[in-house]
Design a protein around this motif. Structure first.
Motif, PDB file in Angstrom:
ATOM      1  N   ALA A  64     -14.081  40.200 -50.384  1.00 42.71           N
ATOM      2  CA  ALA A  64     -14.056  41.294 -51.363  1.00 42.71           C
ATOM      3  C   ALA A  64     -13.347  40.848 -52.639  1.00 42.71           C
ATOM      4  O   ALA A  64     -13.820  41.117 -53.752  1.00 42.71           O
ATOM      5  CB  ALA A  64     -13.354  42.510 -50.758  1.00 42.71           C
ATOM      6  N   ALA A  65     -12.215  40.153 -52.482  1.00 40.11           N
ATOM      7  CA  ALA A  65     -11.445  39.693 -53.642  1.00 40.11           C
ATOM      8  C   ALA A  65     -12.239  38.685 -54.475  1.00 40.11           C
ATOM      9  O   ALA A  65     -12.297  38.785 -55.707  1.00 40.11           O
ATOM     10  CB  ALA A  65     -10.126  39.076 -53.180  1.00 40.11           C
ATOM     11  N   VAL A  66     -12.864  37.725 -53.807  1.00 38.79           N
ATOM     12  CA  VAL A  66     -13.648  36.704 -54.521  1.00 38.79           C
ATOM     13  C   VAL A  66     -14.856  37.338 -55.202  1.00 38.79           C
ATOM     14  O   VAL A  66     -15.203  36.980 -56.337  1.00 38.79           O
ATOM     15  CB  VAL A  66     -14.098  35.595 -53.550  1.00 38.79           C
ATOM     16  CG1 VAL A  66     -15.094  34.658 -54.234  1.00 38.79           C
ATOM     17  CG2 VAL A  66     -12.904  34.800 -53.050  1.00 38.79           C
TER      18      VAL A  66
ATOM     19  N   ASP B 100     -25.887  46.052 -62.500  1.00 30.29           N
ATOM     20  CA  ASP B 100     -26.177  44.651 -62.799  1.00 30.29           C
ATOM     21  C   ASP B 100     -24.907  43.804 -62.858  1.00 30.29           C
ATOM     22  O   ASP B 100     -24.863  42.683 -62.346  1.00 30.29           O
ATOM     23  CB  ASP B 100     -26.910  44.527 -64.138  1.00 30.29           C
ATOM     24  CG  ASP B 100     -28.382  44.875 -64.039  1.00 30.29           C
ATOM     25  OD1 ASP B 100     -28.899  44.956 -62.907  1.00 30.29           O
ATOM     26  OD2 ASP B 100     -29.015  45.062 -65.098  1.00 30.29           O
ATOM     27  N   ARG B 101     -23.879  44.331 -63.495  1.00 32.36           N
ATOM     28  CA  ARG B 101     -22.646  43.571 -63.654  1.00 32.36           C
ATOM     29  C   ARG B 101     -21.892  43.432 -62.330  1.00 32.36           C
ATOM     30  O   ARG B 101     -21.267  42.401 -62.073  1.00 32.36           O
ATOM     31  CB  ARG B 101     -21.744  44.247 -64.694  1.00 32.36           C
ATOM     32  CG  ARG B 101     -22.330  44.407 -66.086  1.00 32.36           C
ATOM     33  CD  ARG B 101     -22.477  43.089 -66.831  1.00 32.36           C
ATOM     34  NE  ARG B 101     -23.670  42.358 -66.434  1.00 32.36           N
ATOM     35  CZ  ARG B 101     -24.894  42.615 -66.900  1.00 32.36           C
ATOM     36  NH1 ARG B 101     -25.081  43.589 -67.770  1.00 32.36           N
ATOM     37  NH2 ARG B 101     -25.921  41.901 -66.512  1.00 32.36           N
ATOM     38  N   LEU B 102     -21.938  44.455 -61.495  1.00 40.64           N
ATOM     39  CA  LEU B 102     -21.183  44.432 -60.245  1.00 40.64           C
ATOM     40  C   LEU B 102     -21.886  43.670 -59.135  1.00 40.64           C
ATOM     41  O   LEU B 102     -21.244  42.980 -58.336  1.00 40.64           O
ATOM     42  CB  LEU B 102     -20.913  45.870 -59.775  1.00 40.64           C
ATOM     43  CG  LEU B 102     -19.775  46.604 -60.475  1.00 40.64           C
ATOM     44  CD1 LEU B 102     -19.833  48.094 -60.180  1.00 40.64           C
ATOM     45  CD2 LEU B 102     -18.431  46.042 -60.038  1.00 40.64           C
ATOM     46  N   VAL B 103     -23.208  43.778 -59.078  1.00 38.82           N
ATOM     47  CA  VAL B 103     -23.939  43.202 -57.947  1.00 38.82           C
ATOM     48  C   VAL B 103     -23.880  41.676 -57.931  1.00 38.82           C
ATOM     49  O   VAL B 103     -24.082  41.052 -56.882  1.00 38.82           O
ATOM     50  CB  VAL B 103     -25.411  43.694 -57.966  1.00 38.82           C
ATOM     51  CG1 VAL B 103     -26.242  42.899 -58.969  1.00 38.82           C
ATOM     52  CG2 VAL B 103     -26.026  43.628 -56.572  1.00 38.82           C
ATOM     53  N   VAL B 104     -23.561  41.072 -59.065  1.00 34.46           N
ATOM     54  CA  VAL B 104     -23.456  39.608 -59.137  1.00 34.46           C
ATOM     55  C   VAL B 104     -22.441  39.078 -58.123  1.00 34.46           C
ATOM     56  O   VAL B 104     -22.651  38.026 -57.511  1.00 34.46           O
ATOM     57  CB  VAL B 104     -23.065  39.175 -60.571  1.00 34.46           C
ATOM     58  CG1 VAL B 104     -22.653  37.711 -60.582  1.00 34.46           C
ATOM     59  CG2 VAL B 104     -24.236  39.396 -61.519  1.00 34.46           C
ATOM     60  N   GLY B 105     -21.345  39.800 -57.949  1.00 34.89           N
ATOM     61  CA  GLY B 105     -20.294  39.325 -57.044  1.00 34.89           C
ATOM     62  C   GLY B 105     -20.541  39.621 -55.580  1.00 34.89           C
ATOM     63  O   GLY B 105     -19.841  39.078 -54.711  1.00 34.89           O
ATOM     64  N   VAL B 106     -21.521  40.454 -55.274  1.00 36.46           N
ATOM     65  CA  VAL B 106     -21.745  40.870 -53.886  1.00 36.46           C
ATOM     66  C   VAL B 106     -22.121  39.710 -52.965  1.00 36.46           C
ATOM     67  O   VAL B 106     -21.522  39.548 -51.891  1.00 36.46           O
ATOM     68  CB  VAL B 106     -22.808  41.992 -53.820  1.00 36.46           C
ATOM     69  CG1 VAL B 106     -23.173  42.297 -52.365  1.00 36.46           C
ATOM     70  CG2 VAL B 106     -22.284  43.249 -54.499  1.00 36.46           C
ATOM     71  N   PRO B 107     -23.109  38.871 -53.310  1.00 35.38           N
ATOM     72  CA  PRO B 107     -23.514  37.824 -52.361  1.00 35.38           C
ATOM     73  C   PRO B 107     -22.439  36.807 -52.034  1.00 35.38           C
ATOM     74  O   PRO B 107     -22.328  36.377 -50.886  1.00 35.38           O
ATOM     75  CB  PRO B 107     -24.730  37.175 -53.034  1.00 35.38           C
ATOM     76  CG  PRO B 107     -24.660  37.568 -54.467  1.00 35.38           C
ATOM     77  CD  PRO B 107     -23.981  38.890 -54.503  1.00 35.38           C
ATOM     78  N   ILE B 108     -21.615  36.417 -53.013  1.00 37.37           N
ATOM     79  CA  ILE B 108     -20.585  35.422 -52.712  1.00 37.37           C
ATOM     80  C   ILE B 108     -19.496  36.037 -51.833  1.00 37.37           C
ATOM     81  O   ILE B 108     -18.967  35.386 -50.914  1.00 37.37           O
ATOM     82  CB  ILE B 108     -19.987  34.814 -54.009  1.00 37.37           C
ATOM     83  CG1 ILE B 108     -19.126  33.593 -53.682  1.00 37.37           C
ATOM     84  CG2 ILE B 108     -19.197  35.845 -54.799  1.00 37.37           C
ATOM     85  CD1 ILE B 108     -19.887  32.439 -53.070  1.00 37.37           C
ATOM     86  N   GLY B 109     -19.165  37.308 -52.082  1.00 41.47           N
ATOM     87  CA  GLY B 109     -18.210  37.995 -51.219  1.00 41.47           C
ATOM     88  C   GLY B 109     -18.757  38.185 -49.820  1.00 41.47           C
ATOM     89  O   GLY B 109     -18.045  38.017 -48.824  1.00 41.47           O
TER      90      GLY B 109
END
Length: 252
Positions: free
Chosen positions: A10-12, A108-117
């Motif tokens: 979640a943090a990453v 769009d801005r938030l979903v970028v971090g979802v897959p790596i988390g």
């Protein structure tokens, strides 16, 4: 490690979304503020955890009624990602409504971090032994000796579905970063994520050994949800394209 990697993921994921948004703002590609990215992600995380747990509970209540699990065992068990997906989307919608943030660009801005988390969280599943694969004789098979998940088979080689999904999520993350910097149309990043993950999850589910299958023992609940997500994303893109085409053809 399951809890540590879930929290780390979640943090990453949040940091990745913040970093990408900062770069996009310098290029004048984003109008969303980093403070909204941060708190919007917290809303998504909190409601995502609630949704993931509720999906897990309701999806396994039959085992409580049959006496195979106690209610406390069920409550303390894992999460269902698509429940987190729905809950997280609700959290983002709620935040955007309260603080009047453009919803499509916000996604769009938030979903970028979802897959790596999510990829890091999947490694927590590997440590726990949950979300395991089918038995295999392949060289890539892994063997669990003392998994936390008591239902995980021990002493036999299993398809490393956790690792496979984590690697696919890293690839999706890289694609989303590239798309966010090259495609200006709002909603594109969100739709690309939805389609890529739904497709990847649909395929990976065939190798899962811990899931119940329906429709003549062929598809899992996650595969059905993947079909729904993929269909909705494709229809949304088609409708958007038709709308833009008609708008361009209207006389000045």
């Amino acid at each position: 490690m399951y809890g540590i990697l879930m929290a780390s993921g979640a943090a990453v994921g949040i940091l990745a979304a913040l970093a990408n948004n900062s770069v996009m703002k310098k290029k004048s590609l984003s109008s969303v503020q980093n403070i909204d990215i941060f708190f919007g992600a917290l809303y998504a995380f909190i409601f995502g955890i609630i949704g993931a747990k509720l999906f897990s509970i309701f999806g396994n209540l039959q085992y409580v009624f049959s006496g195979q699990l106690s209610l406390m065992d069920l409550i303390s068990s894992g999460f269902v990602f698509y429940g987190g997906f729905v809950g997280g989307a609700f959290g983002i919608l709620l935040y955007s409504k309260i603080y009047k943030i453009p919803i499509i660009e916000f996604f769009d801005r938030l979903v970028v971090g979802v897959p790596i988390g999510h990829a890091i969280g999947r490694m927590g599943c590997l440590c726990s032994g949950c979300c395991y694969g089918k038995p295999t004789d392949s060289a890539i098979g892994i063997v669990f000796a003392h998994p936390l998940d008591v239902s995980t088979p021990t002493g036999i080689k299993l398809v490393p579905t956790q690792i496979i999904e984590a690697l696919s999520l890293v690839v999706i993350f890289a694609i989303l970063i590239a798309v966010s910097h090259t495609v200006r149309k709002k909603g594109t990043v969100t739709f690309v994520y939805a389609m890529l993950y739904a497709a990847a999850r649909f395929v990976i589910e065939f190798f899962r050994g811990d899931v119940r299958r329906v429709f003549n023992n062929t598809l899992t609940g996650s595969q059905i949800f993947s079909i729904i997500v993929l269909t909705v994303a494709i229809v949304a893109i088609i409708v958007y394209k038709v709308y833009i085409f008609k708008k361009k053809r209207q006389p000045e």
